[in-house]
Write a protein that holds these residues in place. Sequence first.
Motif, mmCIF file in Angstrom:
data_model
loop_
_atom_site.group_PDB
_atom_site.id
_atom_site.type_symbol
_atom_site.label_atom_id
_atom_site.label_comp_id
_atom_site.label_asym_id
_atom_site.label_seq_id
_atom_site.Cartn_x
_atom_site.Cartn_y
_atom_site.Cartn_z
ATOM 1 N N TRP A 193 -11.490 -6.199 -3.729
ATOM 2 C CA TRP A 193 -11.075 -7.536 -3.334
ATOM 3 C C TRP A 193 -11.661 -8.561 -4.298
ATOM 4 C CZ3 TRP A 193 -12.355 -7.141 2.634
ATOM 5 C CH2 TRP A 193 -11.530 -6.177 3.199
ATOM 6 N N TRP A 241 -10.476 -6.588 7.436
ATOM 7 C CA TRP A 241 -9.140 -6.271 7.940
ATOM 8 C C TRP A 241 -9.311 -5.171 8.968
ATOM 9 C CZ3 TRP A 241 -4.193 -5.508 4.455
ATOM 10 C CH2 TRP A 241 -3.054 -5.593 5.269
ATOM 11 N N ILE A 282 -5.263 -2.812 -0.107
ATOM 12 C CA ILE A 282 -4.750 -3.945 -0.873
ATOM 13 C C ILE A 282 -4.636 -3.540 -2.338
ATOM 14 C CG2 ILE A 282 -5.347 -6.309 -1.663
ATOM 15 C CD1 ILE A 282 -6.488 -6.795 1.124
ATOM 16 N N ILE A 342 -0.154 -9.266 -2.558
ATOM 17 C CA ILE A 342 -1.221 -9.443 -1.578
ATOM 18 C C ILE A 342 -0.611 -9.905 -0.252
ATOM 19 C CG2 ILE A 342 -3.448 -10.565 -1.115
ATOM 20 C CD1 ILE A 342 -3.329 -8.743 -3.658
#
Length: 1032
Positions: free
Chosen positions: A320, A377, A267, A352
């Motif tokens: 994150w 994830w 991410i 995102i």
Amino acid sequence: MLQKREKVLLLRTFQGRTLRIVREHYLRPCVPCNSPLCPQPAACRNEGKLLSSDVTHYVIPDWKVVQDYLEILEFPELKGIIFMQTACQAVQHQRGRRQYNKLRNLLKDARHDCILFANEFQQHCYLPRERGESMEKWQTRSIYNAAVWYYHHCQDRMPIVMVTEDEEAIQQYGSETEGVFVISFKSRQERENESQESHGKEYPEHLPLEVLEAGIKSGRYIQGILNVNKHRAQIEAFVRLQGASSKDSGLISDILIHGMKARNRSIHGDVVVVELLPKNEWKGRIAALCENDSDDKALGESPSEPMPTGRVVGILQKNWRDYVVTFPSKEEVQSQGKNAQKILVTPWDYRIPKIRISTQQAEALQDFRVVVRIDSWESTSVYPNGHFVRVLGRIGDLEGEIATILVENSISVVPFSEAQMCEMPVNTPENPWKVSPEEEQERKDLRKTHLVFSIDPKGCEDVDDTLSVRTLNNGNLELGVHIADVTHFVAPNSYIDVEARTRATTYYLADRRYDMLPSILSADLCSLLGGVDRYAVSVMWELDETSYEIKKVWYGRTIIRSAYKLFYEAAQELLDGNFSIVDDIPELKDLDEKSRQAKLEELVWAIGKLTDIARHIRAKRDRCGALELEGVEVRVQLDEKKNIHDLIPKQPLEVHETVAECMILANHWVAKKIWENFPHQALLRQHPSPHQEFFSELRECAKAKGFFIDTRSNKTLADSLDNANDPNDPIVNRLLRSMATQAMSNALYFSTGSCAEEEFHHYGLALDKYTHFTSPIRRYSDIVVHRLLMAAISKDKKMEMKENLFSNKDLEELCRHINNRNRAAQHSQKQSTELFQCMYFKDKDPETEERCISDGVIYSIRTNGVLLFIPRFGIKGAAYLKNKDGLVISCGPDSRSEWKPGSLQRFQNKIISTTTAGQSVTFHLFDHVTVRISVQALRCHSDTIRLEIISNKPYMIPNTELFHQSSLLLKSELVKEVTRSMEEAQLAQEVKVNIIQEEYQEYCQTKGQSLYTLLEEIRDLALLDVSSNYRT
């Protein structure tokens, strides 16, 4: 009797290297259990907070639950929570300082019924890690073993509920010990659904940490930070090389990560490890303009030259954070099924990916901006899994949108605490603040000897710098820069110092600001207001009366009384000889004519002399290659009721440069001073030389106008920009300077012990050493520099240093934090300005509204359109020459545009649109065109400005007088319209929102069937209670 063990810790440094640390570990037969059921309270030494005695069971969260569900564990309804030391250390090492401090504050808070149990120091609880056992399995096993011990320690009188998300642990330990229950937050059906969700893998597994580290060391893999292109979030991301990778790889550019598969669940912002693909698989950046919301529409476009391309093979650090999302609309929810629990929410940030959360309240939340957090994830899941945190506000509501900007930039704006405010000095009419006799003895008093004044923007409250200039008895000049002495009021490591360090800067948004320091300092005692005594830290230079060369410099603490608080425009008028502005200077208003004239002459001489000195200093820096760069900065002008009055691009004045030059001089000399005294622990500011490839677009654009831009050094670049003047169009030079700014690296704070001296330089200012000293009210870096300067002065005087200075390592970490917060401040200011730009145009009909038509200048050519600059409003944006239906722009004899079938042909400095009928229109770089401005309202993201070329001719204003009339009309009408629309919105908010009306029970831990049921009900309460803040 203590038992000695050796504990091996593998810690990862910021650079990504693994550090092996062996520590002696001592086990004790008794450690505090903090339970009222303890059979041996004296032996356990239970002091301080005890668990509540009126609970039906104790709760022990697993390490992963503490990491992912801390905000649920913060609910005061949950009682009897035992946090194991193993879980707390997992949070500290894997989630960072912010989350760990949150956990520590929860444990300290007497209002929350929770305690810390040091299971790793209890000899019966401690379990060594077995060979081949993963860290995660060992942590869960240790916590379960401690839970069993705790149950037996309380003589089996209190059931223990261990909450975990590890399915194997539930199967293994669920029925192993009577009285110790192992459960999950999720229902059995949810867990079964997840296990059956996907038998195949959507993404390859990440490589083990030891393989990644060995690969980085050998050069096979490259480490860097993932940066997703927000305009092509689905297909284009780049990895910026970091640490040793940037030096050892031989690459001079970023690495392209093409597509979500190659991104492999990383991410935006994560520290990733990348494997380069073979050269025949390298791809190029796509040069076409692209809608943010399109997924793969641009895949067919021709890319630019191939660049190094790779795929992510592992993640070293997941950065994150909280994300603002929007729930799907009612129709989208219904299409997923009536009882759908898994909902895909769309983040506000394009970069995102969509996040899947479990809720049955999607319909109730569809009109709100909501904060969620990502939990995991898995390789079997297309999207990451997350959970709900809180509601921010309604979509489109000003306060909700501002709150969104703050959350997206991780900006906390909680009020200053009572403990922090107790450290503040008092200044009230009953108890006014005064200069202390002790300070009068220690400081140089300038109140009667120097004409001190400030020049700031209109309405400025936090005045942290003032200036003075005078003629000395020997005929030389004395220039003084006097900065608010914030460190006198902010002691190192005090409550307010820690808070200021955390905030790091004052955040300026379009219509408000969030101060780094309380207003008693920022707007009062540390604000160098006119006519009041204030403490300052001063730098004063003795200058030659004609050449302005510096003879000597003095640093020290002073007492000043500013004679004038001028605003920029007034100072410029005085500099230009326009004395009618005198009526706007309050300090001169009530004087008789003779006194006023004498004071005015004194002030005008001082401003003129300062400007002369500033010109000389600037010329000297220019000879070394200082750059004058252009940034498009827009000021949102508000009326008294905080409604939008106008959007005004900030106009540069010479007096701006005068003040800036004096501040640059002070910062430069203070940088030299603190470095000379503390060569390994001084805080300086560096501006690295930019990569030459970043200047390619600037060079090509200048070439289109017949200019040559030499970018080999800052000196050649500055000279080239000075020569790139089109006498017929001054906008050209502005745009070229703006493009040069875009090509620059960011200036950063650093510790001098972490860099070689040749890396200290500031490219843009052409200075060998530079720091920030002149704004301690709004920048924590300046507070650090003030303390360094005071320590340097003490060192010169051979006095004992009172200041607690940071070590090089601590200062390096602090610089990283301040740099991060500065980026957040810049982004939030830009985003709030864009929000107000959209509000400015939102309610206007672009087809009929005259103010929505403006002149635009083309500054970049793309394969399907152009990039435009709108000088009137300081707006930059894209205009398409080919629409979604495949039609291209065509201009008839009257120059008005229309869409027709045809094709586009792009060249380096122009683009030609040709219809099937053979008509063609050509758009060149720097052409002026007429543009229609409208707003594209987006539900899930921020609204955006849309630009449409309606004529290939410049926008013609009939005459200047008419333009001024329309501008005045614009301001008055805009106030009325925005006021009316805001009032209507406020009335709409006051209408009660009927979302779901239910009778709620008051839940506590002694009621209800199970912990799982309780948590589900608490979560539903939080989800449903979205309208309470809007009810009157």
